[in-house]
Enzyme design. Structure first.
Site, mmCIF file in Angstrom:
data_model
loop_
_atom_site.group_PDB
_atom_site.id
_atom_site.type_symbol
_atom_site.label_atom_id
_atom_site.label_comp_id
_atom_site.label_asym_id
_atom_site.label_seq_id
_atom_site.Cartn_x
_atom_site.Cartn_y
_atom_site.Cartn_z
ATOM 1 N N ASP A 60 -16.648 48.916 93.284
ATOM 2 C CA ASP A 60 -17.879 47.435 92.874
ATOM 3 C C ASP A 60 -18.900 47.766 92.466
ATOM 4 O O ASP A 60 -19.500 46.505 92.169
ATOM 5 C CB ASP A 60 -18.051 47.058 94.011
ATOM 6 N N ASP A 469 8.840 80.440 63.356
ATOM 7 C CA ASP A 469 7.326 79.814 62.025
ATOM 8 C C ASP A 469 7.827 79.028 61.499
ATOM 9 O O ASP A 469 8.565 78.245 61.293
ATOM 10 C CB ASP A 469 7.560 81.506 61.086
ATOM 11 N N ASP A 539 -3.059 84.780 61.025
ATOM 12 C CA ASP A 539 -2.240 86.031 60.195
ATOM 13 C C ASP A 539 -3.185 86.588 60.098
ATOM 14 O O ASP A 539 -3.346 88.187 59.891
ATOM 15 C CB ASP A 539 -1.424 85.526 58.885
HETATM 16 C C1 GLA Z 1 4.220 84.299 58.272
HETATM 17 C C2 GLA Z 1 4.070 84.878 60.081
HETATM 18 C C3 GLA Z 1 3.881 86.523 59.963
HETATM 19 C C4 GLA Z 1 5.341 86.739 59.155
HETATM 20 C C5 GLA Z 1 6.113 86.433 58.226
HETATM 21 C C6 GLA Z 1 6.468 86.518 58.379
HETATM 22 O O1 GLA Z 1 3.113 84.375 57.723
HETATM 23 O O2 GLA Z 1 2.540 84.334 60.182
HETATM 24 O O3 GLA Z 1 3.327 87.056 60.737
HETATM 25 O O4 GLA Z 1 5.910 86.438 60.283
HETATM 26 O O5 GLA Z 1 5.156 84.790 58.264
HETATM 27 O O6 GLA Z 1 7.619 86.569 57.298
#
Ligand code: GLA
Length: 725
Positions: A60, A469, A539
């Protein structure tokens, strides 16, 4: 003050439902323990945003905003009103939530309240255009325990004519009127994801987005906004995170009328989604919340919500096992003997999940061939994978396998057989990145093929885990077979089918777990997290670089899913930090090892074994506790993070020194989240107490005076475990 707010929050939940509707004023009030969100239906039928902030308990108190007047013929009233979900129509010039074209060319869309429905914690508000039956359902789901509201929209064509959607957003989040707001977000690139930024919001738009077909390394689909005065543990923070793994867009906009609004959903770039009569389009979920005490509390709200409500299995899902991944040790040179040898060594360190990465299938000896041919390479594994998997299992470890199902190399049997399966524009180049092209998952036959391949692997072998991936971004996103009118549905259809494949796979193989990797952190968002157990943030496994990546990552995502491997040195940047430094960095998430164990010295093996055992003692705290980011790697010479277990019995403090200068000592690090009255036993993880450090301290002392860790020199690292006595 804090106490009063909390009492009111409980009162709100005790005396009212999470979703309340005040008929007399036509106001909706959504309330959780941490916040409230309100909007109402104006006299003209438009939905107007009213409130987003600390919890309210009395609906309210709110009233529909007084109607605004045009300020000039250039400043219409519509631009001064905080509409909840504005179509592009009438005199509206900000970012629309929905933009359409009718088949007669008409593009004006003005949405008005039609009806609503409340079912438990879910509210659906139906809107309709002022003239024709273009209908939009706005769905709000309240999570009262977590301080989160989920929003999305369903657009339905109930007219007799075709229409095309040009922009379909999930939600608009209006901030309280005012200026001086600050935006927090991450940007990055491959191997440098999740770099954190805090910057002022000025008039105009700031666009965070992906046009790459996947979530991308460049921006991540979440935001935090504060009033320019928040820190890790203080200040109001409004935040949101989008659950979409394709092209997405979050537009942060300050209008000339002191209104900050955040509009997010599927990216409108190159977007065209036709809706025939009777068809509909559902937008992805956009989760939002408000935290009263800083970025740290906003992150903790998201972490808890993700663990309990987003991740597969929710609160009952298991803690992440310690993983070994073969990629950096063997790259494409995998074979049964070599993998068995690594598995033996990994098991001795205490690893629980052994993952064989790329190179096991087709003619995959390098990145130029084999993608698409998901048959075990007979030279490398003459008996198939069973021998290796049995061996891994006999060592007490689960087995995981790398796959990249969405991709194809030109040099593959699959591409020779089905060149039309890749996304392409006829007669145009098919750009290759890492020598690969993208299969068009929006196609039903491709979807079936990919499901079939993965289902067969998971049925034939005892595979506990797929590392899924996705190693390139989209280009030439054509779908010739769909026809010109429909082919841009690919942007949506691809992601939906990706989700569908994973959902079906998990339903059929309930014990199967999945990691989302896209050349590192190219596919991390709440959409994929509904379907995977871990993600690979980057990576880049260089431990010092990781500190910043992990900081940005944990703003939005729980450390439970943050896969982190200890790898060999020198790594990227040519840096070579100690093995214990590398472990301590990676023990702050889901610990893995990616080093070449064949190169480990006896001392390395001893250190690794000790660290893995220590990690197992603290992993519940790290993965499911509360994270306090005490000192940022972007700040001074020291980075420190602390984790506190849900029951408060254990806490872990990690600290890293970057580069000491002038013999400067590190000041004591003040802890958080402890019980002032309790006494804690202090155990240094590397067996190295700082000079003068006692074995026990009170919570009051640890939080107010802090703990001296005696970090010295360059790249020094330490951690202490605190056990409540
Ligand atoms: C990518 C992934 C990595 C690995 C490569 C394999 O770069 O991030 O960790 O798995 O592919 O080709």
């Amino acid at each position: 003050m804090h106490r009063v707010v909390i009492m009111l929050a409980f009162a709100g939940l005790a005396f009212g439902q999470p979703v309340q509707y005040l008929e007399s004023k036509k106001i909706f009030l959504l309330t959780t323990r941490q916040n409230s969100y309100a909007f109402g239906v104006g006299n003209d039928g438009a939905l107007r945003h009213l409130y987003w902030g600390a919890p309210l308990w009395r609906a309210d108190d709110l009233s529909a905003p007084a109607p605004r007047r045009d300020v000039s013929s250039f400043d219409p009233r519509q631009m001064m009103e905080a509409e909840e979900f504005p179509g592009w129509g009438g005199p509206r010039y900000y970012e629309p939530a929905l933009k359409i074209t009718r088949d007669d060319g008409g593009r004006d869309l003005v949405l008005r309240y039609a009806s609503h429905r409340i079912e438990g914690n879910e509210l659906t508000v139906n809107l309709r255009d002022i003239n024709d039956a273009i209908e939009v359902s706005l769905i709000y789901r309240v999570y009262p325990e977590y301080g989160i509201v989920r929003r999305h929209a369903i657009i339905h064509n109930s007219t007799q004519h075709n229409l095309t959607i040009e922009s379909a957003q999930s939600a608009v989040w209006n901030l309280p009127a005012g200026e001086g707001y600050q935006l927090t977000y991450v940007s990055g690139r491959w191997a440098a994801e999740d770099q954190l930024h805090h910057e002022p919001i000025y008039e105009g738009q700031k666009v965070l987005e992906s046009r790459k077909g996947h979530t991308s390394h460049n921006f991540n689909p979440w935001f935090m906004i504060d009033a320019g005065d928040a820190g890790e543990e203080h200040g109001a923070v409004w935040f949101g995170a989008l659950a979409w793994s394709g092209n997405w867009r979050i537009t942060v906009e300050q209008t000339p009328y002191r209104q900050v609004r955040v509009t997010g959903g599927m990216n409108s770039f190159d977007f065209a989604y036709p809706l025939k009569p009777g068809d509909s389009l559902e937008t992805p979920a956009f989760y939002g919340g408000y935290a009263a005490s800083g970025f740290g509390s906003a992150s903790r709200m998201l972490h808890r919500f993700e663990r309990d409500e987003i991740l597969p299995g929710g609160a009952s899902s298991r803690l992440r096992p310690v993983l070994y991944n073969s990629w950096e040790a063997t790259t494409f040179n995998v074979n049964e003997a070599g993998q068995k040898e690594l598995a033996d060594k990994a098991a001795k360190l205490g690893v629980e999940l052994f993952v064989m990465d790329d190179g096991w299938f087709g003619a995959r000896n390098n990145d130029r061939a084999g993608l698409g041919d998901w048959v075990v390479n007979p030279q490398k594994f003459p008996q198939g994978l069973k021998g290796l998997i049995d061996h891994v299992n006999s060592l007490g470890m689960d087995f995981g396998l790398w796959v990249e199902p969405e991709m194809v190399n030109a040099n593959s049997d699959l591409y020779r057989k089905h060149p039309d399966w890749v996304i392409n524009f006829p007669g145009r180049p098919r750009s290759e990145l890492r020598n690969q092209m993208i299969l068009n998952l929006a196609r039903e036959d491709v979807k079936q093929y990919i499901f079939g391949v993965l289902d067969k692997l998971a049925s034939e072998y005892n595979i506990r885990y797929f590392k899924w991936d996705m190693n390139r971004s989209f280009s030439e996103p054509g779908w010739p077979e769909a026809g010109a009118a429909d082919e841009r549905k690919l942007w949506v259809g691809y992601v939906r089918n990706l989700y569908d494949i994973i959902d079906r796979l998990r339903a059929k193989h309930p014990k199967l777990e999945i990691e989302s990797c896209s050349g590192g952190g190219g596919r991390v968002d709440l959409g994929i997290l509904r379907r995977v157990d871990e993600v690979w943030p980057s990576d880049n496994t260089e431990a010092f670089d990781r500190l910043r990546i992990q900081e940005g990552f944990t703003y939005a995502y729980t450390p439970k899913v943050m896969s982190a491997w200890v790898t060999d040195v020198p790594n990227m940047n040519g840096r070579a930090v100690s093995l214990s430094y590398r472990f301590l960095v990676m023990m702050q998430g889901a610990l893995g090892i990616g080093a070449n164990l064949n190169k480990f010295s006896e001392q390395d093996t001893a250190t690794a074994t000790r660290m893995v055992a220590t990690y197992k003692r603290i992993r519940a705290t790290v993965q499911t506790g509360d994270l306090y980011r005490l000192l940022s790697p972007r700040g001074d010479d020291v980075t420190a993070s602390q984790y506190v277990a849900g029951d408060g019995r254990q806490s872990v403090l990690f600290a890293f020194r970057h580069a000491q200068q002038y013999q400067t000592a590190v000041p004591a690090i003040r802890l958080r989240g402890l019980d002032e009255k309790a006494v804690y036993k202090i155990e240094p993880v590397n067996g190295r107490p700082a000079p003068g450090q006692q074995q026990q301290y009170s919570g009051a002392y640890l939080m107010n005076n802090g703990l001296n860790l005696g970090l010295r020199g360059d790249y020094d690292a330490t951690a202490v475990i605190l056990e409540r006595q």
